[in-house]
Design a protein around this motif. Structure first.
Motif, PDB file in Angstrom:
ATOM      1  N   PRO A 293       0.880  -1.117   0.137  1.00 19.47           N
ATOM      2  CA  PRO A 293      -0.022  -0.033  -0.090  1.00 19.47           C
ATOM      3  C   PRO A 293       0.893   1.161   0.103  1.00 19.47           C
ATOM      4  O   PRO A 293       1.879   1.254   0.558  1.00 19.47           O
ATOM      5  CB  PRO A 293      -0.840  -0.081   1.245  1.00 19.47           C
ATOM      6  N   TYR A 294       0.450   2.417  -0.741  1.00 17.28           N
ATOM      7  CA  TYR A 294       1.205   3.464  -0.716  1.00 17.28           C
ATOM      8  C   TYR A 294       0.102   4.681  -1.103  1.00 17.28           C
ATOM      9  O   TYR A 294      -0.732   4.221  -1.967  1.00 17.28           O
ATOM     10  CB  TYR A 294       2.497   3.452  -1.515  1.00 17.28           C
ATOM     11  N   ALA A 295       0.582   5.882  -0.710  1.00 15.41           N
ATOM     12  CA  ALA A 295      -0.105   7.175  -1.033  1.00 15.41           C
ATOM     13  C   ALA A 295       0.915   8.120  -1.461  1.00 15.41           C
ATOM     14  O   ALA A 295       1.845   8.240  -1.080  1.00 15.41           O
ATOM     15  CB  ALA A 295      -0.748   7.655   0.286  1.00 15.41           C
ATOM     16  N   TYR A 296       0.514   8.643  -2.709  1.00  8.85           N
ATOM     17  CA  TYR A 296       1.461   9.356  -3.438  1.00  8.85           C
ATOM     18  C   TYR A 296       0.621  10.687  -4.138  1.00  8.85           C
ATOM     19  O   TYR A 296      -0.256  10.207  -4.975  1.00  8.85           O
ATOM     20  CB  TYR A 296       2.141   8.756  -4.487  1.00  8.85           C
ATOM     21  N   LYS A 297       1.018  11.727  -3.674  1.00 10.34           N
ATOM     22  CA  LYS A 297       0.120  12.834  -4.405  1.00 10.34           C
ATOM     23  C   LYS A 297       1.126  14.086  -4.493  1.00 10.34           C
ATOM     24  O   LYS A 297       1.704  14.513  -3.443  1.00 10.34           O
ATOM     25  CB  LYS A 297      -1.032  13.505  -3.537  1.00 10.34           C
ATOM     26  N   GLY A 298       1.397  14.698  -5.610  1.00  5.56           N
ATOM     27  CA  GLY A 298       2.096  16.127  -5.752  1.00  5.56           C
ATOM     28  C   GLY A 298       2.978  16.034  -7.217  1.00  5.56           C
ATOM     29  O   GLY A 298       2.533  14.904  -8.075  1.00  5.56           O
ATOM     30  N   ALA A 299       3.918  16.608  -7.194  1.00  9.63           N
ATOM     31  CA  ALA A 299       4.479  17.002  -8.574  1.00  9.63           C
ATOM     32  C   ALA A 299       5.842  15.820  -8.547  1.00  9.63           C
ATOM     33  O   ALA A 299       6.412  15.822  -9.703  1.00  9.63           O
ATOM     34  CB  ALA A 299       5.007  18.467  -8.528  1.00  9.63           C
ATOM     35  N   GLY A 300       5.905  15.212  -7.182  1.00 10.25           N
ATOM     36  CA  GLY A 300       7.198  14.416  -7.281  1.00 10.25           C
ATOM     37  C   GLY A 300       8.531  14.660  -7.149  1.00 10.25           C
ATOM     38  O   GLY A 300       9.596  14.133  -7.730  1.00 10.25           O
ATOM     39  N   HIS A 301       8.734  15.866  -6.761  1.00 15.30           N
ATOM     40  CA  HIS A 301      10.151  16.566  -6.476  1.00 15.30           C
ATOM     41  C   HIS A 301      10.848  16.234  -5.117  1.00 15.30           C
ATOM     42  O   HIS A 301       9.895  16.513  -3.985  1.00 15.30           O
ATOM     43  CB  HIS A 301      10.283  18.046  -6.675  1.00 15.30           C
ATOM     44  N   PHE A 302      11.843  15.507  -5.089  1.00 14.85           N
ATOM     45  CA  PHE A 302      12.498  14.789  -3.987  1.00 14.85           C
ATOM     46  C   PHE A 302      13.986  15.258  -4.106  1.00 14.85           C
ATOM     47  O   PHE A 302      14.564  15.566  -4.970  1.00 14.85           O
ATOM     48  CB  PHE A 302      12.307  13.426  -3.725  1.00 14.85           C
ATOM     49  N   THR A 303      14.217  15.259  -2.635  1.00 10.69           N
ATOM     50  CA  THR A 303      15.998  15.446  -2.382  1.00 10.69           C
ATOM     51  C   THR A 303      16.290  14.337  -1.418  1.00 10.69           C
ATOM     52  O   THR A 303      15.631  13.947  -0.585  1.00 10.69           O
ATOM     53  CB  THR A 303      16.197  16.790  -1.674  1.00 10.69           C
TER      54      THR A 303
END
Length: 212
Positions: free
Chosen positions: A115-125
């Protein structure tokens, strides 16, 4: 098992009455069909060889609650400009003089049961820490491990349905040590992401190290 038995009994019922077809009714016919996407069809590069390494400890920290220790978790959590998660990985002495590849594997929902939840533009550091100084259960945002080398060109975007190489380099384990701990923190300015780190529910998801 009770459900199976009852269903079987229905299928093989000795009842001889046929269901009448209403006047003007036409039996259904299959016009076309298509196979469903297989869940085990992983993204390119999204599988793991034998001997892969997974995190030994994952600890969330919060910029909004900088002195709170949230302790270990199996569900890394990242939220915009707040929660980050620190990952520890242990490199064994068998990796001496070999190449370590840090990967982030991110199958879509059809490729994993995790299970996972993902919301947004996807920019990570991704911020690296000094070797052998990883997070503990008491780590907070204000008390992180000392800084160390970070990946020179990590991917700026992580999106479902992909496999990413975060860093490749020599394992750099001193010959006198039995293992070496590497660690780093994943954050985001615009994306909420939490998931169950696992390699055993369909395609693997999360951080892994492959030694070659």
């Amino acid at each position: 098992m009770k459900i199976v038995i009852a269903f079987s009994g229905f299928l093989f019922s000795t009842h001889s009455c046929a269901t009448p077809i209403l006047d003007g009714a036409v039996p259904l016919e299959v016009v076309s069909s298509r196979p469903l996407e297989a869940r085990n069809l992983c993204p390119p590069g999204g599988t793991l060889p034998e001997g892969y390494l997974e995190p030994t400890l994952m600890v969330p920290v919060s910029q909004m609650l900088p002195d709170v220790a949230f302790g270990p978790t199996d569900f890394p959590q990242i939220t915009p400009n707040d929660f980050c998660t620190i990952f520890n990985l242990e490199i064994p002495s068998s990796g001496f003089n070999k190449t370590c590849t840090l990967e982030f594997l991110f199958p879509n929902h059809m490729q994993t049961f995790s299970p996972y939840a993902y919301k947004g533009a996807g920019h990570f550091t991704f911020t690296g820490y000094a070797f052998n100084t990883g997070a503990t259960a008491e780590t907070t945002f204000n008390h992180q491990p000392p800084p160390g080398p970070s990946p020179p060109t990590p991917p700026a975007v992580l999106a479902p349905g992909n496999a990413y190489t975060i860093n490749v380099g020599p394992c750099s384990i001193p010959a006198c040590q039995t293992s070496m701990e590497v660690s780093g923190m994943l954050c985001s300015s615009d994306t909420t992401f939490d998931y169950l780190q696992t390699a055993h529910l369909g395609c693997p998801i999360g951080f892994y190290v492959v030694i070659s």
